[in-house]
Design a protein around this motif. Structure first.
Motif, PDB file in Angstrom:
ATOM      1  N   LEU A   1       0.830  -1.214   0.000  1.00 40.70           N
ATOM      2  CA  LEU A   1       0.000   0.000   0.000  1.00 40.70           C
ATOM      3  C   LEU A   1       0.863   1.263   0.000  1.00 40.70           C
ATOM      4  CD1 LEU A   1      -2.900  -0.977   2.411  1.00 40.70           C
ATOM      5  CD2 LEU A   1      -3.041  -0.541  -0.040  1.00 40.70           C
ATOM      6  N   LEU A   2       1.958   1.237   0.740  1.00 41.32           N
ATOM      7  CA  LEU A   2       2.871   2.371   0.770  1.00 41.32           C
ATOM      8  C   LEU A   2       3.488   2.610  -0.611  1.00 41.32           C
ATOM      9  CD1 LEU A   2       4.211   4.484   2.631  1.00 41.32           C
ATOM     10  CD2 LEU A   2       6.067   2.845   2.943  1.00 41.32           C
TER      11      LEU A   2
ATOM     12  N   LEU B   1       2.237   1.616  -3.516  1.00 36.60           N
ATOM     13  CA  LEU B   1       1.162   2.038  -4.418  1.00 36.60           C
ATOM     14  C   LEU B   1       0.837   3.514  -4.235  1.00 36.60           C
ATOM     15  CD1 LEU B   1      -0.983   1.223  -6.519  1.00 36.60           C
ATOM     16  CD2 LEU B   1      -2.514   0.754  -4.601  1.00 36.60           C
ATOM     17  N   SER B   2       0.766   3.987  -2.983  1.00 37.27           N
ATOM     18  CA  SER B   2       0.452   5.400  -2.752  1.00 37.27           C
ATOM     19  C   SER B   2       1.586   6.295  -3.259  1.00 37.27           C
ATOM     20  CB  SER B   2       0.173   5.665  -1.276  1.00 37.27           C
ATOM     21  OG  SER B   2       1.335   5.428  -0.506  1.00 37.27           O
TER      22      SER B   2
ATOM     23  N   LEU C   1       1.192   6.464  -7.067  1.00 35.42           N
ATOM     24  CA  LEU C   1       0.062   7.335  -7.406  1.00 35.42           C
ATOM     25  C   LEU C   1       0.421   8.800  -7.216  1.00 35.42           C
ATOM     26  CD1 LEU C   1      -2.954   5.327  -5.965  1.00 35.42           C
ATOM     27  CD2 LEU C   1      -2.426   5.774  -8.372  1.00 35.42           C
ATOM     28  N   TYR C   2       1.187   9.092  -6.163  1.00 35.92           N
ATOM     29  CA  TYR C   2       1.654  10.459  -5.919  1.00 35.92           C
ATOM     30  C   TYR C   2       2.545  10.933  -7.078  1.00 35.92           C
ATOM     31  CZ  TYR C   2       4.494  14.258  -4.082  1.00 35.92           C
ATOM     32  OH  TYR C   2       5.154  15.450  -3.932  1.00 35.92           O
TER      33      TYR C   2
ATOM     34  N   ASP D   1       0.400  11.549 -10.162  1.00 36.90           N
ATOM     35  CA  ASP D   1      -0.423  12.749 -10.014  1.00 36.90           C
ATOM     36  C   ASP D   1       0.399  14.027 -10.116  1.00 36.90           C
ATOM     37  OD1 ASP D   1      -2.903  14.062  -9.506  1.00 36.90           O
ATOM     38  OD2 ASP D   1      -2.165  14.504  -7.485  1.00 36.90           O
TER      39      ASP D   1
END
Length: 132
Positions: free
Chosen positions: A26-27, A29-30, A33-34, A37
């Motif tokens: 999850l870390l 993946l975030s 995504l950051y 973005d």
């Protein structure tokens, strides 16, 4: 008892390991995504060339401001159609279209004995003078 592992101990260890790997996933993946973005969402085809506008000419703006049209407009190149190539005296494989940043309105003024055109309005139109 010392050498034997109970089912509860194995399950607890497996759960801790899967929670750690899930948290790490999850870390990651975030973070991805950051990055996606924050990547600039712009058209990079005309990078380094601003829109066609009036800009102050630093060379001629000594006594008073002289404005000239500067910037980029539309241009594209594509393969010449065979039908059009047959009509050319010197066939060219690539055909290009372009519009240039030109003055819509201007007036003549004199700066240090040199006659210059001070532009008052710009737009993209047919290119008459090409830069070499």
């Amino acid at each position: 008892m010392k050498g034997k592992l109970s089912l509860n101990m194995v399950t607890a260890a497996t759960t801790k390991g899967s929670v750690k790997s899930t948290g790490l996933s999850l870390l990651l993946l975030s973070f991805l995504l950051y990055l996606a973005d924050s990547y600039p969402n712009v058209d990079l085809s005309n990078m380094g060339c601003e829109e066609c506008t009036l800009r102050k000419n630093s060379v001629f703006s000594r006594d008073r401001p002289v404005y000239q049209c500067m910037g980029c407009c539309f241009s594209r190149a594509y393969p010449t159609p065979l039908k059009a190539m047959k009509t050319m005296t010197i066939p060219k494989n690539i055909t290009s279209e372009a519009t240039c940043c030109v003055a819509k309105h201007s007036y003549e003024t004199e700066v240090a004995g040199i006659r210059v055109r001070n532009h008052t309005d710009c737009h993209c139109s047919t290119c008459y003078f090409h830069k070499i």
